[in-house]
Design an enzyme around this catalytic site. Structure first.
Site, PDB file in Angstrom:
ATOM      1  N   GLY A  11       2.974   8.157   3.109  1.00 14.08           N
ATOM      2  CA  GLY A  11       2.386   7.380   4.274  1.00 14.08           C
ATOM      3  C   GLY A  11       1.516   6.300   3.740  1.00 14.08           C
ATOM      4  O   GLY A  11       0.711   6.661   2.773  1.00 14.08           O
TER       5      GLY A  11
ATOM      6  N   SER B  27      -2.416  14.325   5.838  1.00 16.72           N
ATOM      7  CA  SER B  27      -3.217  13.858   4.490  1.00 16.72           C
ATOM      8  C   SER B  27      -4.744  14.023   4.853  1.00 16.72           C
ATOM      9  O   SER B  27      -4.989  13.189   5.627  1.00 16.72           O
ATOM     10  CB  SER B  27      -2.724  12.392   3.945  1.00 16.72           C
ATOM     11  OG  SER B  27      -3.753  12.158   2.931  1.00 16.72           O
TER      12      SER B  27
ATOM     13  N   LYS C 287      -7.159  15.518  -0.671  1.00 15.88           N
ATOM     14  CA  LYS C 287      -7.293  14.571  -1.632  1.00 15.88           C
ATOM     15  C   LYS C 287      -8.402  15.243  -2.511  1.00 15.88           C
ATOM     16  O   LYS C 287      -9.413  15.823  -2.090  1.00 15.88           O
ATOM     17  CB  LYS C 287      -7.927  13.252  -1.067  1.00 15.88           C
ATOM     18  CG  LYS C 287      -7.027  12.450  -0.204  1.00 15.88           C
ATOM     19  CD  LYS C 287      -5.987  11.890  -0.907  1.00 15.88           C
ATOM     20  CE  LYS C 287      -5.050  10.710  -0.145  1.00 15.88           C
ATOM     21  NZ  LYS C 287      -4.071  10.427  -0.931  1.00 15.88           N
TER      22      LYS C 287
ATOM     23  N   GLU D 203      -0.142  15.854  -6.729  1.00 17.11           N
ATOM     24  CA  GLU D 203       0.254  14.212  -6.669  1.00 17.11           C
ATOM     25  C   GLU D 203      -0.327  13.445  -7.468  1.00 17.11           C
ATOM     26  O   GLU D 203      -1.539  13.550  -7.203  1.00 17.11           O
ATOM     27  CB  GLU D 203       0.291  13.997  -5.167  1.00 17.11           C
ATOM     28  CG  GLU D 203       0.672  12.753  -4.756  1.00 17.11           C
ATOM     29  CD  GLU D 203       0.810  12.344  -3.195  1.00 17.11           C
ATOM     30  OE1 GLU D 203       0.711  13.135  -2.367  1.00 17.11           O
ATOM     31  OE2 GLU D 203       0.972  11.258  -2.969  1.00 17.11           O
TER      32      GLU D 203
ATOM     33  N   ASP E 299       3.434   9.625  -7.081  1.00 15.44           N
ATOM     34  CA  ASP E 299       3.789   8.632  -5.956  1.00 15.44           C
ATOM     35  C   ASP E 299       3.467   7.263  -6.556  1.00 15.44           C
ATOM     36  O   ASP E 299       4.445   6.595  -6.857  1.00 15.44           O
ATOM     37  CB  ASP E 299       2.253   8.890  -5.103  1.00 15.44           C
ATOM     38  CG  ASP E 299       1.956   7.907  -3.970  1.00 15.44           C
ATOM     39  OD1 ASP E 299       2.675   7.056  -3.932  1.00 15.44           O
ATOM     40  OD2 ASP E 299       1.141   8.171  -3.293  1.00 15.44           O
TER      41      ASP E 299
ATOM     42  N   ASP F  66      -3.686  15.736  -3.985  1.00 17.38           N
ATOM     43  CA  ASP F  66      -3.468  14.300  -4.184  1.00 17.38           C
ATOM     44  C   ASP F  66      -4.751  13.633  -4.971  1.00 17.38           C
ATOM     45  O   ASP F  66      -5.667  13.548  -4.313  1.00 17.38           O
ATOM     46  CB  ASP F  66      -2.945  13.426  -2.905  1.00 17.38           C
ATOM     47  CG  ASP F  66      -2.452  11.987  -3.373  1.00 17.38           C
ATOM     48  OD1 ASP F  66      -2.422  11.732  -4.627  1.00 17.38           O
ATOM     49  OD2 ASP F  66      -2.205  11.419  -2.414  1.00 17.38           O
TER      50      ASP F  66
ATOM     51  N   LYS G 201      -2.297  18.305   3.170  1.00 14.82           N
ATOM     52  CA  LYS G 201      -2.513  17.859   1.814  1.00 14.82           C
ATOM     53  C   LYS G 201      -3.982  17.662   1.661  1.00 14.82           C
ATOM     54  O   LYS G 201      -4.462  16.874   2.557  1.00 14.82           O
ATOM     55  CB  LYS G 201      -1.485  16.652   1.653  1.00 14.82           C
ATOM     56  CG  LYS G 201      -1.976  15.520   0.539  1.00 14.82           C
ATOM     57  CD  LYS G 201      -0.895  14.545   0.568  1.00 14.82           C
ATOM     58  CE  LYS G 201      -1.442  12.995   0.085  1.00 14.82           C
ATOM     59  NZ  LYS G 201      -0.485  11.989  -0.061  1.00 14.82           N
TER      60      LYS G 201
ATOM     61  N   LYS H 212       7.663   6.196  -0.736  1.00 24.20           N
ATOM     62  CA  LYS H 212       7.123   5.345   0.229  1.00 24.20           C
ATOM     63  C   LYS H 212       7.805   4.027   0.141  1.00 24.20           C
ATOM     64  O   LYS H 212       8.007   3.372  -0.977  1.00 24.20           O
ATOM     65  CB  LYS H 212       5.484   4.897  -0.125  1.00 24.20           C
ATOM     66  CG  LYS H 212       4.685   6.076   0.061  1.00 24.20           C
ATOM     67  CD  LYS H 212       3.231   5.603  -0.169  1.00 24.20           C
ATOM     68  CE  LYS H 212       2.384   6.880  -0.354  1.00 24.20           C
ATOM     69  NZ  LYS H 212       1.054   6.658  -0.846  1.00 24.20           N
TER      70      LYS H 212
ATOM     71  N   ASN I 174      -4.851  10.719  -6.705  1.00 18.84           N
ATOM     72  CA  ASN I 174      -4.532   9.295  -6.583  1.00 18.84           C
ATOM     73  C   ASN I 174      -5.088   8.632  -8.027  1.00 18.84           C
ATOM     74  O   ASN I 174      -5.893   7.915  -8.296  1.00 18.84           O
ATOM     75  CB  ASN I 174      -5.446   8.770  -5.515  1.00 18.84           C
ATOM     76  CG  ASN I 174      -4.585   8.634  -4.276  1.00 18.84           C
ATOM     77  OD1 ASN I 174      -5.009   9.565  -3.186  1.00 18.84           O
ATOM     78  ND2 ASN I 174      -3.508   8.008  -4.176  1.00 18.84           N
TER      79      ASN I 174
HETATM   80  O1  OSB Z   1      -1.914   8.374  -2.044  1.00 17.61           O
HETATM   81  O2  OSB Z   1      -0.570   8.755  -0.377  1.00 17.61           O
HETATM   82  C1  OSB Z   1      -1.366   8.420  -0.671  1.00 17.61           C
HETATM   83  C2  OSB Z   1      -2.977   6.376   2.207  1.00 17.61           C
HETATM   84  C3  OSB Z   1      -3.398   5.395   1.449  1.00 17.61           C
HETATM   85  C4  OSB Z   1      -3.087   5.126   0.221  1.00 17.61           C
HETATM   86  C5  OSB Z   1      -2.451   6.119  -0.590  1.00 17.61           C
HETATM   87  C6  OSB Z   1      -2.171   7.537   0.146  1.00 17.61           C
HETATM   88  C7  OSB Z   1      -2.651   7.625   1.500  1.00 17.61           C
HETATM   89  C8  OSB Z   1      -2.467   8.966   2.026  1.00 17.61           C
HETATM   90  C9  OSB Z   1      -2.371   8.855   3.620  1.00 17.61           C
HETATM   91  O3  OSB Z   1      -2.520  10.012   1.495  1.00 17.61           O
HETATM   92  C10 OSB Z   1      -0.941   9.189   3.896  1.00 17.61           C
HETATM   93  C11 OSB Z   1      -0.783   8.813   5.647  1.00 17.61           C
HETATM   94  O4  OSB Z   1      -0.465   7.928   5.903  1.00 17.61           O
HETATM   95  O5  OSB Z   1      -0.799   9.977   6.183  1.00 17.61           O
HETATM   96 MG    MG Z   2      -0.581   9.844  -2.944  1.00 17.87          MG
END
Ligand code: OSB
Ligand code: MG
Length: 377
Positions: free
Chosen positions: A299, A144, A172, A222, A247, A197, A170, A271, A199
């Site tokens: 993660g 990520s 962000k 995502e 997610d 992703d 991936k 998760k 978020n």
């Molecule tokens: O949205 O997947 C997510 C880290 C913290 C909070 C949310 C996310 C993430 C990551 C990191 O994308 C994933 C990782 O631990 O490698």
């Molecule tokens: Mg995510």
């Protein structure tokens, strides 16, 4: 009950919690903020037959989810741990029902359940992966990548990870840092497995922008919309060719079943922290597998404790996409376990020792501890 062979009961004498601060090797920026230090809670179950370790994956601030360090700390010490200690002798599979009366706080519950599971399985000599139903001895490793200064910097960062061997990238995204960033990575590296992703940074009013991502042949997008936007996600999914993955929205088996019934997602990120534990995570895996819906393991910048647990979970048969299970070195120069997860040919090994199969480095643990509390019977 998804688990074929239950773990032995434990006699719980106490639980220790620690807040740790782990410096990150580089800042991690998402649509909700930038982290330079990973603040996390480690739980240690003290049982008559030995200790077990778990990780509460809350972050310092409630930006990704409503949970955060001090909230998880408070609810654990005030309500969750006392309820568990009251039971004294319990099966790890009963932890969720003991904690069920307390609404929410799933990451806190997940970390405590993991510590008790680890203690029980260590005492029995059974590996966590075997207990969960793992069918692989290693899992493909995706990475990520946070939002960088500009698209050129993103390309440089991604190149470094591809050179290390990560099998899936991936990135962000957020409004204003989406199309050009994705285009830059696609142009630079061609046909690599790539996903984005958001978020929760968009609304349905952004559907036209998000549809521009269709031309990049992404594995998935995502969580484009808010946690409780299941209906809007279903509407958006109809407008996109890119598969929608959820997610934040998937907080339980029930939420997963609802999302699939509504057509809100065609892929699910699992998760364990977000859903209240590894057993609930297996339940979501099982229902998605029956429905033919691919899942992958997300993660939360885990320490060596949660990273080992995630590798075991991702080795279940329904995890058909690479997870965010990178090497420890992707985030940390120094981990709290003696053998941090490493990348081998683009994969991370599923530990085979008893329980989580990791050993805590007591010096590292102590060095990174900023708060400690023990509750005993
Ligand atoms: O949205 O997947 C997510 C880290 C913290 C909070 C949310 C996310 C993430 C990551 C990191 O994308 C994933 C990782 O631990 O490698
Ligand atoms: Mg995510």
């Amino acid at each position: 009950m998804p688990i074929a062979q239950p773990a032995p009961t434990v006699t719980l004498e106490g639980i220790e919690l620690r807040v740790l601060h782990l410096p990150l090797v580089s800042p991690f920026t998402t649509s909700f903020g930038t982290e330079t230090v990973r603040e996390v809670i480690v739980a240690r179950a003290l049982t008559a037959d030995g200790d077990g370790w778990g990780e509460i994956v809350t972050q310092e601030s409630p930006l990704y989810s409503s949970e955060y360090t001090q909230g998880a700390w408070d609810v654990s010490l005030r309500f969750l741990i006392p309820a568990l200690l009251d039971r004294h002798t319990l099966a790890p599979e009963d932890v969720a029902s003991v904690l069920e009366p307390f609404v929410g706080h799933r990451m806190a519950k997940a970390g405590l359940e993991l510590a008790i599971l680890d203690a029980a399985l260590r005492a029995e000599g059974r590996p966590f992966g075997q207990y969960l139903g793992a069918i692989r001895d290693r899992v493909p490793s995706g990475v990520s990548v946070g939002i960088q200064r500009d698209p050129a910097a993103l390309v440089d960062t991604v190149r470094g990870y591809l050179d290390e061997g990560y099998v899936r990238i991936k990135i962000k995204i957020k409004p204003g840092r989406d199309i050009a960033d994705t285009a830059a990575v696609r142009d630079a590296f061609g046909d690599i497995p790539l996903q984005v992703d958001a978020n929760s940074a968009y609304t349905l009013a952004d559907a036209d922008t998000l549809a521009e991502l269709d031309r990049f042949d992404l594995l998935l997008i995502e969580q484009p919309l808010q946690e409780d936007d299941l209906v809007d996600h279903a509407t958006l999914a109809q407008r996109l060719r890119t598969p929608v993955c959820l997610d934040e929205s998937i907080v339980s088996s029930k939420a997963a079943a609802d999302a699939l019934a509504l057509g809100s997602a065609s892929v699910i990120n699992i998760k364990a922290g977000r859903v209240g534990g590894y057993l609930e995570a297996v339940g979501i895996h099982d229902l998605c597998r029956v429905a033919g819906v691919p899942v992958w393991c997300g993660g939360m910048l885990e320490t060596g404790i949660g990273r080992a647990a995630n590798a075991a979970l991702a080795a279940l048969p329904g995890f058909t996409l690479p997870g965010d299970i990178s090497a420890s070195s992707r985030f940390y120069d120094r981990d709290i376990v003696t053998e941090p997860a490493v990348l081998e040919d683009g994969h991370v090994r599923v530990p085979t020792g008893p329980g989580l199969g990791i050993e805590i480095d007591p010096v590292a643990l102590e060095d990174m501890t900023v708060a400690r509390e023990v509750l005993r019977r």
